[in-house]
Design an enzyme around this catalytic site. Structure first.
Site, PDB file in Angstrom:
ATOM      1  N   GLY A 224       0.820  -1.214   0.000  1.00  0.00           N
ATOM      2  CA  GLY A 224       0.000   0.000   0.000  1.00  0.00           C
ATOM      3  C   GLY A 224       0.844   1.250   0.000  1.00  0.00           C
ATOM      4  O   GLY A 224       2.045   1.193  -0.293  1.00  0.00           O
ATOM      5  N   ASN A 225       0.233   2.364   0.288  1.00  0.00           N
ATOM      6  CA  ASN A 225       0.986   3.618   0.368  1.00  0.00           C
ATOM      7  C   ASN A 225       0.358   4.503   1.431  1.00  0.00           C
ATOM      8  O   ASN A 225      -0.678   4.170   1.992  1.00  0.00           O
ATOM      9  CB  ASN A 225       1.027   4.306  -1.002  1.00  0.00           C
ATOM     10  CG  ASN A 225      -0.355   4.664  -1.472  1.00  0.00           C
ATOM     11  OD1 ASN A 225      -0.995   5.556  -0.928  1.00  0.00           O
ATOM     12  ND2 ASN A 225      -0.846   3.932  -2.482  1.00  0.00           N
ATOM     13  N   ARG A 226       0.992   5.630   1.700  1.00  0.00           N
ATOM     14  CA  ARG A 226       0.602   6.426   2.870  1.00  0.00           C
ATOM     15  C   ARG A 226      -0.464   7.477   2.570  1.00  0.00           C
ATOM     16  O   ARG A 226      -0.743   8.316   3.415  1.00  0.00           O
ATOM     17  CB  ARG A 226       1.852   7.093   3.450  1.00  0.00           C
ATOM     18  CG  ARG A 226       2.782   6.093   4.126  1.00  0.00           C
ATOM     19  CD  ARG A 226       4.031   6.766   4.632  1.00  0.00           C
ATOM     20  NE  ARG A 226       3.735   7.940   5.431  1.00  0.00           N
ATOM     21  CZ  ARG A 226       4.540   8.973   5.569  1.00  0.00           C
ATOM     22  NH1 ARG A 226       5.695   8.976   4.938  1.00  0.00           N
ATOM     23  NH2 ARG A 226       4.199   9.996   6.316  1.00  0.00           N
ATOM     24  N   SER A 227      -1.051   7.457   1.414  1.00  0.00           N
ATOM     25  CA  SER A 227      -2.042   8.494   1.106  1.00  0.00           C
ATOM     26  C   SER A 227      -3.253   8.381   2.042  1.00  0.00           C
ATOM     27  O   SER A 227      -3.817   7.298   2.213  1.00  0.00           O
ATOM     28  CB  SER A 227      -2.497   8.336  -0.349  1.00  0.00           C
ATOM     29  OG  SER A 227      -3.494   9.291  -0.610  1.00  0.00           O
ATOM     30  N   ALA A 291      -3.533   7.849  -4.899  1.00  0.00           N
ATOM     31  CA  ALA A 291      -2.202   7.272  -5.126  1.00  0.00           C
ATOM     32  C   ALA A 291      -2.427   5.816  -5.533  1.00  0.00           C
ATOM     33  O   ALA A 291      -2.865   5.001  -4.715  1.00  0.00           O
ATOM     34  CB  ALA A 291      -1.376   7.365  -3.862  1.00  0.00           C
TER      35      ALA A 291
END
Ligand code: CTP
Length: 429
Positions: A224-227, A291
């Site tokens: 995943g990502n931090r958005s 994102a």
């Protein structure tokens, strides 16, 4: 700009009403404050008067030196009846904090002080934010009073759960954060057709993606990502406030939802792509703030991958589709596509321009993710907006909502330009 009437009753959370007032004025609103007699034990009149630059009223018998006018209005040449005039002049009446006692009075229709008398005479949207001790809030009497207010069309924001203002207390009863209260008040104003003049996105349909996709490794883990979704949600809130019909495709966003916006929840890049493709043809503009993962595990495992017997592990990944490039390739001439470029490094603008051109976008919004003060979780942002004419504009650093406004100004101008001759005819429903 709107006229916000704020009623403050006597609870410890009254200190948050000061911050609400400051934020409302910073956002360009004109604010008048009334207080209950008890609230003065917590926060004095002088603080609100200093921030608003207008007198604070407590009793319905005191003379209002401003004659019921808000700071942006002319004082009338006569002395009107205070509790009628302020109610008539405001666009929204926010009662925060509303104690159990004030909620009970509002539910029964008492008019024994300026705050309650105003509520009874006010025909504008009313927003009540109860804040009290946990036991008082869950008491059936308070619950019934809250339901009564709701049944009469008053918006009651649920208090938060957590540490309460008084030491050692925990439970439901926290006043929501002032910024959230302000956003709620602005939503109410925007929904009240008489209140706001410029609705620059009236009649437009805007599709927005927000958050960050998650690509499963197994049934428990993901890439995943931090958005956080804050920027995309701020654009949605602002677009709805400007009159647009807004659909948000939200990838794993845990933020409060705006009743004026439609949300479609997705998790993976593939789900986000399906949803965007489904809704794009009906939109005038797509703002792609999500994102999106560039790669996904080729073969997500069933169940949970066990550690035993492994020295390490390699996850084979495959590229996801570039959703923006896909829709841009098939877009109609009257549609606007906005991409985002989150970059870390010195080549921010060059890299954003490359993406704008290679993906065939109308606008790209570039921001520097290496600056922690405007990062993923932050409420602020600073961006550069680049158009297909390669003209770059740098609106001032500000709240994500303010930055959303600057982005939407550009979107509105572009849509107006593209659609001027055809008047948005012939769109699929
Ligand atoms: N985007 C997309 N589909 C993807 C990846 C990105 O539609 N598979 C969109 C994003 O939502 C954003 C824009 O493309 O609006 C730019 O995303 P970004 O991650 O900055 O660029 P990439 O093209 O993925 O390039 P890189 O990650 O190499 O910087």
């Amino acid at each position: 700009m709107a006229r916000i009437l704020l009623g403050v009753s006597g609870g410890i959370a009254a200190y948050k009403a000061l911050e609400f007032t400051r934020l409302a004025i910073k956002a360009g609103h004109s604010v008048r404050v009334v207080q209950t007699p008890d609230s003065v034990e917590f926060v004095g009149k002088a603080s609100f008067e200093g921030i608003t630059g207008a007198p604070v009223l407590i009793s319905q018998f005191e003379r209002d030196p401003a004659g019921g006018a808000f700071p942006d209005q002319q004082r009338p040449d006569h002395d009107p009846i205070g509790h009628l005039e302020l109610a008539a002049n405001c666009d929204v009446y926010v009662i925060a904090p509303a104690t159990a006692n004030t909620v009970a009075k509002l539910a029964t229709g008492f008019a024994d002080n300026m705050l309650t008398a105003l509520a009874l005479s006010c025909r504008k949207p009313i927003l009540v934010a109860p804040a009290m001790n946990n036991d008082m809030y869950v008491n059936p009497a308070t619950r019934a009073n809250v339901e009564t207010l709701r049944s009469r069309g008053i918006t009651v924001v649920e208090p938060g759960v957590g540490e309460l203002a008084s030491k050692g207390e925990f439970g439901v009863g926290r006043l929501p954060e002032p910024a959230d209260l302000l956003a709620e008040a602005e939503r109410l104003i925007a929904g009240d057709e008489a209140a706001f003049a410029p609705r620059s996105l009236d009649g437009l349909r805007i599709l927005i993606t927000a958050g960050g996709t998650r690509e499963p490794i197994d049934e428990v883990r993901f890439v995943g990502n931090r958005s956080s979704g804050k920027m995309g949600f701020a654009i949605a809130d602002e677009a709805a406030a400007r009159g647009a019909e807004v659909t948000v495709v939200a990838a794993n966003v845990a933020l409060a939802r705006n009743p004026a916006v439609s949300y479609i929840d997705v998790s993976t890049a593939a789900e986000l792509e399906t949803s965007v493709n489904e809704h794009f043809s009906g939109a005038d503009a797509l703002v792609m703030a999500a994102a999106v993962a560039d790669f996904r595990p080729v073969d997500p495992a069933a169940g949970k991958i066990k550690k035993a017997g492994r020295e390490g592990m390699t996850i084979e990944m495959q590229a996801t589709n570039d959703i923006l490039a896909g829709v841009a390739g098939s877009k109609r001439d009257d549609q606007v596509i906005v991409g985002f470029a989150a970059e870390s490094g010195t080549d921010l603008l060059a890299e954003a321009t490359r993406k704008l051109e290679s993906k065939g976008l109308d606008l790209i919004v570039a921001n520097d993710i290496s600056d922690p003060s405007i990062g993923f979780e932050s409420g602020d942002n600073e961006v550069t907006i680049i158009g297909s004419d390669l003209v770059a504009e740098r609106p001032p650093r500000g709240s994500k909502r303010a930055v959303a406004g600057a982005i939407l100004d550009r979107v509105a101008a572009l849509v107006a330009d593209l659609q001027a001759p055809t008047e948005r005819r012939g769109r699929p429903a």
